[in-house]
Each structure stands twice: as structure tokens, then as C-alpha cells.
Design an enzyme around this catalytic site. Structure first.
Site, PDB file in Angstrom:
ATOM      1  N   LYS A  88      -7.141 -16.985 -35.101  1.00 30.39           N
ATOM      2  CA  LYS A  88      -6.003 -16.319 -34.459  1.00 30.39           C
ATOM      3  C   LYS A  88      -4.791 -17.244 -34.477  1.00 30.39           C
ATOM      4  CE  LYS A  88      -5.335 -13.804 -30.026  1.00 30.39           C
ATOM      5  NZ  LYS A  88      -6.035 -13.429 -28.777  1.00 30.39           N
ATOM      6  N   SER A 145      -5.967  -8.482 -27.925  1.00 27.27           N
ATOM      7  CA  SER A 145      -4.900  -9.052 -28.711  1.00 27.27           C
ATOM      8  C   SER A 145      -5.370  -9.750 -29.997  1.00 27.27           C
ATOM      9  CB  SER A 145      -4.149 -10.079 -27.859  1.00 27.27           C
ATOM     10  OG  SER A 145      -5.010 -11.144 -27.480  1.00 27.27           O
ATOM     11  N   SER A 156      -9.685  -9.571 -24.945  1.00 22.40           N
ATOM     12  CA  SER A 156      -9.068  -9.623 -26.280  1.00 22.40           C
ATOM     13  C   SER A 156      -9.961 -10.028 -27.443  1.00 22.40           C
ATOM     14  CB  SER A 156      -7.855 -10.537 -26.268  1.00 22.40           C
ATOM     15  OG  SER A 156      -6.761  -9.848 -25.736  1.00 22.40           O
TER      16      SER A 156
HETATM   17  N1  GLN Z   1      -5.224  -6.666 -22.930  1.00 23.41           N
HETATM   18  C1  GLN Z   1      -5.202  -7.655 -21.899  1.00 23.41           C
HETATM   19  C2  GLN Z   1      -3.795  -8.115 -21.657  1.00 23.41           C
HETATM   20  O1  GLN Z   1      -2.897  -7.596 -22.257  1.00 23.41           O
HETATM   21  C3  GLN Z   1      -6.087  -8.796 -22.274  1.00 23.41           C
HETATM   22  C4  GLN Z   1      -5.455  -9.723 -23.228  1.00 23.41           C
HETATM   23  C5  GLN Z   1      -6.319 -10.869 -23.609  1.00 23.41           C
HETATM   24  O2  GLN Z   1      -7.518 -10.890 -23.357  1.00 23.41           O
HETATM   25  N2  GLN Z   1      -5.696 -11.854 -24.203  1.00 23.41           N
HETATM   26  O3  GLN Z   1      -3.560  -8.986 -20.866  1.00 23.41           O
END
Ligand code: GLN
Length: 476
Positions: free
Chosen positions: A69, A144, A168
Site C-alpha cells: 500500500k 482503504s 481497511s
Molecule cells: N473505512 C474506515 C474509515 O474510513 C476504515 C479505514 C481504515 O481501516 N483505514 O475510517
């Protein structure tokens, strides 16, 4: 070629060790595919196999390349966390988990697209454009870690690293039909990960199968003197071998899987079918309670933005990346840089977080959210006295259409209803594909107590074999 791409990372490593293929050949096959990426899954692809990758012999991971990532700092390589404010930033050092994989014989294939600063559930918040889901290019891959998930599902990378703050890794794995594992908080070093919410962020694998996830975990966990929240992992992560689920007690939390969760009928069907399968494999299944878990999202959307507002204060146009100068004073430079560099979701979170932490509101918001977090954690502790694992669908829905939820942040946040409680509790959880609903993958989540990684992998492995999910359509 297609044959190479159909191998899991562990199988590819086996072939390299047997001398049937070379590590360079494998790297080149993936490099070509990644460079021709039509899903916008990559933000950067290596130009060649690193010299020191060698022929893959004598190293545990045999030279099988890994995609990581964007937010993992990698020396000399663009590391931008999906943000314009870090455009062109090339760090002078490498994140510990990436360095560990490299040392174990998994060289860097490329950096993957993500929601800006890991804030999102659809990968539509990236400054570098959305990622497309290989099962249906009109749909999102989840987020994400959407670039990592799409790349692995589409066979553009053998395996990948992502991060999970509130779902995510697991949610995009679910939407792309692959395996995603969020380790126990502290199991993997966060050093060199561009921070979102430090008390929640964890690195973990996105892979074709459970065995590959175990391999990445085995080589990434452990204490790191550069991250004081990292822990000595109590034992080596074992490769999964379980044939069945004899004696395993699974708890299904009514508080999450009831009406409030908004679970789509197709997802529920696949979840119920998987429970039946688990029963046939010898597991016992009973309903359980996690009474505070439905409040996890509310607590998360105070705690995560609060931590983010502090972590993101460092992006001021002085130290990294973008600077919008103008001819006025320093404060104007700060604010024009942040105005131009951050996207709308990041700004929303900074404002939420700053507000929640402001004097006079701290106890009412942040303090209360922390108490809720403790309650959620206690719920899990109580549940694990009766159950080995808690199981839920990973995401209430399958991959949705691009743009379907961008105008409604609350609808977007609800994607993580089933994933956030485990993040707040710091416990490990895995998502494995459980089948298709209308041609789109569905994920099944298992969560266990802290440091139960090896047992979780075993259970997931037995289920995976019984489910027999076919991910090949996404690679076609
Ligand atoms: N979708 C969640 C957020 O927007 C989790 C994001 C994540 O785990 N980085 O915060």
C-alpha cells in the site's frame, strides 16, 4: 504465463525452490502485468527486479514479489498515502514490515493505490483516482487498501500488504474475493507507516489464500525497537493445516448480525451457508451477545478523526511534499498548502477530530468514546470465555457501484459496521471469501482473542478448503 499467474505465492515459491521457474521470471511476469494495470491499482511499479533479490534460493519467500500500500514508506520510492499533499515524496527510509519481507525474500513489486491517508471504504478518496474492482469494473474494490486488494484479485501481484484501522484490509478483501488479515494490535511494527489513527492502525496481508496470509504474518510480526507499541510475538506463526473444525465453538453476535447491520440478503445467504458448512466440519454454532458493539462506529468516528487530526498536523508545507507559498506570511502558507493538498474527506476528519479534542468538549466526546471502546473490548473478553471465535459477514454488502455512496458519508461509514468493533478491541480478524452473490464476492469474518493468529488461520484454512471458492474469473 497464465499458469504462473494462477499460482498462489506459496506455490510459486515452491516452483522456484524446485528450479522449475526462476524468481526473475516470476518478477518479470508480474511486473509486466502491474505496469499494464487498467484498474488504477498501482501508483508506482518497479522497473526491474532488485539486484539483491538474487535467484530466490536460500530465502524463505523465494523471491516472490510483493505489492505494498502506498502509505508504507519505502526508501527512494514515491510514498504518498494517496494524497496530493505528499505528491512526489520519496522517503529516506523503509517501513519495518516492508524491510522484513524484503529480507525474507519478497522484493517490492510496486506501491498500491489507496484512499487518502487510509480514510475510506471504497478507494474513491484517492488523490490518484479510484481503483476499479476486477470482478466488475463499474464497481469499487472497497477501501482503504483497495489497490492492494484489486491487484491481488486481478493477478497483478502475487500478494500484498495493506493496513487496517477500522476494516481497511478485511472489507476490500471481502469485496474483491480474496483473503485479508488484520493482526492483533502491536503484532506488526507501525514504523514507517504513514499514520492515520495510531491506536488502531495495523499492517497485514491481502492474499489469494489463507496459507499465503500465514506466510506474510510469519515474516512480519515481532517487536521493533522503532515502534514502542510493537510486541514480542509469543510464538512463531504456524502454517495452517487443520482439516476440520472439531470442537471449535463459533459465536454469532446478534447485536451485529441483526437488523441494525443492514446485511444484504445475498450476503446473509452466503453467511448462513458458511455456518452450515462449519457445523458439518465439526464446529458448534451459537448466538452470542456483544451489547456495546453497535456503538463501535460512533466511537470510532470520534477516536480515529481525533488521532488523525493530531497525526496530520505535520503536513504543513515545511517538512514534506507540497508547498503552496504565495507572498504572505507563514500561517497563510500553512493554510494554503493544507487547503490545496488535502481532499474533502481528510478535511472533514481533521475538522471532526479537532472539534472533538477541543477544550470543553474533550470529556463529552473523546473521553466518552474511549469509555465505549473499553466496554466493547470487555464484551469480546466475555464472549471469548464461551467461544473460540466470533463470526460475522465481513461487510454488510458486496461491491457497490462507483459513485453510489460518495455523496453520503454516513452510508459509506456503515460499510465498516461489522469490522470496526474488532479494531477498537485490538483483536485479530480474518476475512475469507465465502461465495458469490449475483456474481460478486462475499466475505466471511472470523475474529479471535489477542495472539490467536495461528488458531484463526487454522480455522479459516479448514473453511477455505470446504468452501472451494474460485477466484479465477477476476484474473481473466
Ligand atoms: N473505512 C474506515 C474509515 O474510513 C476504515 C479505514 C481504515 O481501516 N483505514 O475510517
Amino acid at each position: 504465463m497464465s499458469e504462473l499467474i494462477d499460482l498462489t505465492a506459496a506455490q510459486a515459491a515452491e516452483r522456484i525452490r524446485a528450479g522449475e521457474i526462476s524468481a526473475n521470471e516470476l518478477f518479470e511476469a508480474y511486473r509486466e502485468r502491474a505496469a499494464a494495470d487498467e484498474l488504477n491499482a498501482f501508483t508506482w511499479v518497479a522497473e526491474s527486479a532488485p539486484q539483491d533479490a538474487g535467484n530466490g534460493h536460500g530465502v524463505a519467500l523465494a523471491g516472490v514479489p510483493v505489492a505494498v500500500k502506498d502509505l508504507f514508506c519505502t526508501e527512494g520510492v514515491p510514498s504518498q498515502s494517496g494524497s496530493k499533499i505528499l505528491e512526489g515524496y520519496r522517503p529516506p527510509y523503509t517501513a519495518t514490515v516492508v524491510a522484513k519481507l524484503h529480507d525474507a525474500g519478497a522484493p517490492l513489486l510496486g506501491k498500491t493505490n489507496q484512499d487518502e491517508f487510509a480514510m475510506g471504504s471504497s478507494n474513491e478518496n484517492s488523490a490518484f483516482g479510484p481503483v476499479l474492482n476486477p470482478w466488475d469494473r463499474g464497481r469499487v474494490p472497497g477501501g482503504s487498501s483497495g489497490g492492494s486488494a484489486a491487484a491481488v484479485a486481478a493477478g497483478l501481484a502475487p500478494w500484498a500488504l495493506g493496513t487496517d484501522t477500522g476494516g481497511s484490509i478485511r472489507q476490500p478483501a471481502s469485496l474483491c474475493g480474496i483473503v485479508g488479515f488484520k493482526p492483533t494490535y502491536g503484532a506488526c511494527s507501525r514504523y514507517g507507516m504513514i499514520a492515520f489513527a495510531s491506536s488502531l492502525d495495523q499492517a497485514g496481508p491481502l492474499t489469494r489464500d489463507v496459507t499465503d496470509a500465514a506466510l506474510i504474518l510469519r515474516h512480519t510480526v515481532g517487536h521493533d525497537r522503532l515502534d514502542s507499541t510493537s510486541l514480542q510475538y509469543p510464538h512463531e506463526i504456524e502454517l495452517p493445516m487443520a482439516e476440520d473444525l472439531t470442537g471449535i465453538r463459533l459465536g454469532v453476535p446478534e447485536d451485529l448480525t441483526g437488523a441494525e447491520g443492514g446485511i444484504e440478503p445475498g450476503v446473509r445467504e452466503s453467511f448462513d451457508a458458511t455456518l452450515k458448512l462449519a457445523e458439518r466440519l465439526g464446529a458448534s454454532i451459537e448466538p452470542c451477545r456483544l451489547p456495546h458493539a453497535p456503538h463501535a462506529l460512533s466511537a470510532y468516528y470520534l477516536i480515529a478523526p481525533a488521532e488523525a487530526s493530531a497525526n496530520l498536523a505535520r503536513f504543513d508545507g515545511v517538512r514534506y511534499g507540497l508547498r503552496v507559498d504565495g507572498d504572505k506570511d507563514l500561517v497563510t502558507m500553512y493554510s494554503s498548502t493544507r487547503e490545496a493538498g488535502f481532499g474533502p474527506e481528510v478535511k472533514r476528519r481533521i475538522m471532526l477530530g479537532t472539534y472533538a479534542l477541543s477544550s470543553g468538549y474533550y470529556d463529552a466526546y473523546y473521553g466518552t468514546a474511549q469509555k465505549v471502546r473499553t466496554k466493547i473490548s470487555e464484551d469480546f473478553t466475555a464472549a471469548f470465555e464461551r467461544f473460540d471465535f466470533i463470526v460475522t459477514p465481513t461487510s454488510p454488502c458486496t461491491a457497490f457501484s462507483l459513485g453510489a455512496k460518495t455523496a453520503d458519508p454516513l452510508a459509506m461509514y456503515l460499510n465498516d459496521f461489522l469490522a470496526v468493533p474488532m479494531s477498537l478491541a485490538g483483536i485479530p480478524a480474518i476475512s475469507i471469501p465465502s461465495g458469490l452473490s449475483d456474481g460478486l464476492p462475499v466475505g466471511f469474518q472470523l475474529a479471535g482473542p489477542a495472539f490467536s493468529e495461528s488458531r484463526l488461520l487454522d480455522a479459516a484454512y479448514a473453511l477455505e478448503r470446504a468452501i472451494g471458492f474460485d477466484g479465477s474469473p477476476a484474473r481473466a
